[in-house]
Design a protein around this motif. Structure first.
Motif, PDB file in Angstrom:
ATOM      1  N   LEU A   1      63.421  30.360  45.774  1.00 14.48           N
ATOM      2  CA  LEU A   1      62.836  31.227  46.803  1.00 14.48           C
ATOM      3  C   LEU A   1      61.788  30.463  47.623  1.00 14.48           C
ATOM      4  O   LEU A   1      61.783  30.533  48.860  1.00 14.48           O
ATOM      5  CB  LEU A   1      62.192  32.468  46.168  1.00 14.48           C
ATOM      6  CG  LEU A   1      61.502  33.399  47.174  1.00 14.48           C
ATOM      7  CD1 LEU A   1      62.513  34.124  48.059  1.00 14.48           C
ATOM      8  CD2 LEU A   1      60.611  34.414  46.457  1.00 14.48           C
ATOM      9  N   ALA A   2      60.911  29.734  46.959  1.00 14.89           N
ATOM     10  CA  ALA A   2      59.874  28.979  47.674  1.00 14.89           C
ATOM     11  C   ALA A   2      60.499  27.903  48.565  1.00 14.89           C
ATOM     12  O   ALA A   2      60.040  27.670  49.688  1.00 14.89           O
ATOM     13  CB  ALA A   2      58.893  28.362  46.688  1.00 14.89           C
ATOM     14  N   GLN A   3      61.547  27.275  48.066  1.00 11.42           N
ATOM     15  CA  GLN A   3      62.248  26.267  48.886  1.00 11.42           C
ATOM     16  C   GLN A   3      62.854  26.917  50.129  1.00 11.42           C
ATOM     17  O   GLN A   3      62.820  26.350  51.226  1.00 11.42           O
ATOM     18  CB  GLN A   3      63.349  25.591  48.063  1.00 11.42           C
ATOM     19  CG  GLN A   3      62.822  24.761  46.896  1.00 11.42           C
ATOM     20  CD  GLN A   3      63.943  24.231  46.015  1.00 11.42           C
ATOM     21  OE1 GLN A   3      64.904  23.651  46.505  1.00 11.42           O
ATOM     22  NE2 GLN A   3      63.827  24.433  44.711  1.00 11.42           N
ATOM     23  N   ILE A   4      63.395  28.110  49.942  1.00 20.73           N
ATOM     24  CA  ILE A   4      64.026  28.818  51.063  1.00 20.73           C
ATOM     25  C   ILE A   4      62.991  29.199  52.128  1.00 20.73           C
ATOM     26  O   ILE A   4      63.224  29.026  53.329  1.00 20.73           O
ATOM     27  CB  ILE A   4      64.797  30.054  50.532  1.00 20.73           C
ATOM     28  CG1 ILE A   4      66.132  29.587  49.930  1.00 20.73           C
ATOM     29  CG2 ILE A   4      65.017  31.094  51.628  1.00 20.73           C
ATOM     30  CD1 ILE A   4      66.907  30.686  49.201  1.00 20.73           C
ATOM     31  N   ILE A   5      61.831  29.694  51.705  1.00 17.63           N
ATOM     32  CA  ILE A   5      60.801  30.084  52.681  1.00 17.63           C
ATOM     33  C   ILE A   5      60.261  28.837  53.395  1.00 17.63           C
ATOM     34  O   ILE A   5      60.066  28.835  54.613  1.00 17.63           O
ATOM     35  CB  ILE A   5      59.662  30.884  51.991  1.00 17.63           C
ATOM     36  CG1 ILE A   5      60.211  32.184  51.394  1.00 17.63           C
ATOM     37  CG2 ILE A   5      58.514  31.164  52.963  1.00 17.63           C
ATOM     38  CD1 ILE A   5      60.926  33.109  52.369  1.00 17.63           C
ATOM     39  N   TYR A   6      60.045  27.782  52.635  1.00 20.19           N
ATOM     40  CA  TYR A   6      59.588  26.500  53.215  1.00 20.19           C
ATOM     41  C   TYR A   6      60.571  26.032  54.293  1.00 20.19           C
ATOM     42  O   TYR A   6      60.158  25.643  55.399  1.00 20.19           O
ATOM     43  CB  TYR A   6      59.496  25.492  52.066  1.00 20.19           C
ATOM     44  CG  TYR A   6      58.930  24.121  52.358  1.00 20.19           C
ATOM     45  CD1 TYR A   6      57.600  23.934  52.695  1.00 20.19           C
ATOM     46  CD2 TYR A   6      59.738  22.984  52.215  1.00 20.19           C
ATOM     47  CE1 TYR A   6      57.076  22.644  52.899  1.00 20.19           C
ATOM     48  CE2 TYR A   6      59.220  21.700  52.408  1.00 20.19           C
ATOM     49  CZ  TYR A   6      57.894  21.543  52.749  1.00 20.19           C
ATOM     50  OH  TYR A   6      57.383  20.268  52.938  1.00 20.19           O
TER      51      TYR A   6
ATOM     52  N   LEU B   1      67.459  18.379  49.136  1.00 23.97           N
ATOM     53  CA  LEU B   1      67.420  17.292  50.126  1.00 23.97           C
ATOM     54  C   LEU B   1      66.744  17.763  51.412  1.00 23.97           C
ATOM     55  O   LEU B   1      66.062  16.987  52.090  1.00 23.97           O
ATOM     56  CB  LEU B   1      68.831  16.787  50.441  1.00 23.97           C
ATOM     57  CG  LEU B   1      69.534  16.001  49.335  1.00 23.97           C
ATOM     58  CD1 LEU B   1      70.894  15.480  49.833  1.00 23.97           C
ATOM     59  CD2 LEU B   1      68.680  14.837  48.850  1.00 23.97           C
ATOM     60  N   ALA B   2      66.926  19.029  51.744  1.00 22.54           N
ATOM     61  CA  ALA B   2      66.280  19.588  52.934  1.00 22.54           C
ATOM     62  C   ALA B   2      64.765  19.653  52.750  1.00 22.54           C
ATOM     63  O   ALA B   2      64.002  19.313  53.660  1.00 22.54           O
ATOM     64  CB  ALA B   2      66.852  20.977  53.240  1.00 22.54           C
TER      65      ALA B   2
ATOM     66  N   SER C   1      65.005  11.256  46.284  1.00 17.28           N
ATOM     67  CA  SER C   1      66.048  11.909  47.085  1.00 17.28           C
ATOM     68  C   SER C   1      66.937  10.882  47.776  1.00 17.28           C
ATOM     69  O   SER C   1      67.919  11.242  48.426  1.00 17.28           O
ATOM     70  CB  SER C   1      65.422  12.853  48.113  1.00 17.28           C
ATOM     71  OG  SER C   1      64.829  12.130  49.161  1.00 17.28           O
ATOM     72  N   GLY C   2      66.581   9.591  47.664  1.00 15.12           N
ATOM     73  CA  GLY C   2      67.391   8.543  48.258  1.00 15.12           C
ATOM     74  C   GLY C   2      67.205   8.524  49.751  1.00 15.12           C
ATOM     75  O   GLY C   2      68.129   8.360  50.490  1.00 15.12           O
TER      76      GLY C   2
END
Ligand code: GDP
Ligand code: FE
Ligand code: FE
Ligand code: FE
Length: 197
Positions: A129-134, A161-162, A196-197
């Protein structure tokens, strides 16, 4: 549109929209609604609770237009990290805003609150969820900057990666413009970017 269960907010979505609209100028109110729509799409794609994505999207910038004094008062009142007083609205509206949201909106779900807290700087641990809001904040349809199309593509393909992409690009932007780097921003970089390369 989505109907809230009342597990996460005492308000209906309409009531929440009204409260948020009283805090924000029209352009910012439009932004949070675009972040909500973007977050809902991503939540469906990534199997995250859609109601939480809606609420977190709508409230993430709740405190963005508060006067500095509200944040300074809150840093003392809630006994937050005293170093926060040395920062500014860019950092406060998420980290300190999260506390104002609990008190003023009665939203206490820790995952929603953390998503607000981390939406500007990220964090070494972020739930989906936090990744999605970010990411939704970064790629909502009105965002227009070099690299936004790449960020949108990555977000649709691989959330981690995003997150790494945004973290790196925001840090480069801050460095290029001689801005102060909030320590948490560096933590986020170290946690998400190197592997993440
Ligand atoms: P917005 O609230 O939708 O405009 O977007 P954000 O909450 O993501 O970002 C608010 C501002 O904080 C942006 O201008 C970012 O560049 C800035 N920002 C993010 N991290 C840092 C940091 O470590 N230091 C400083 N000085 N600014 C930062
Ligand atoms: Fe913000
Ligand atoms: Fe952001
Ligand atoms: Fe935002």
């Amino acid at each position: 549109t989505i109907t809230y269960s009342d597990r996460y907010t005492p308000d209906s979505r309409d009531q929440l929209l009204t409260k948020i609209s009283r805090q924000l100028k029209p352009a910012r109110f439009e932004h949070v609604q675009r972040v909500e729509a973007t977050a809902i799409k991503l939540a469906k794609q990534y199997g995250v609770n859609v109601e939480k994505a809606s609420i977190a999207g709508l409230i993430h910038d709740y405190a963005k237009q508060r006067p500095d004094k509200d944040f300074i008062d809150a840093i003392h009142r809630y006994k937050l990290d005293p170093d926060l007083v040395n920062w500014n609205n860019a950092i406060w509206h998420g980290v300190v805003g999260a506390e104002l949201i609990k008190t003023e909106l009665g939203i206490f779900d820790e995952e929603i609150i953390d998503a607000v807290r981390f939406h500007t700087t990220g964090n070494r641990y972020m739930t989906k969820l936090a990744q999605i809001i970010y990411m939704a904040d970064y790629i909502e349809p009105a965002r227009d900057f070099d690299g936004v199309e790449k960020a949108r593509l990555l977000t649709s393909q691989n959330l981690a990666l995003a997150v790494a992409y945004q973290t790196k690009h925001t840090l480069m932007y801050l460095l290029t413009n001689n801005q102060r780097i909030y320590p948490k921003t560096i933590d986020t970089y170290n946690a998400w970017v190197p592997q993440s390369g």
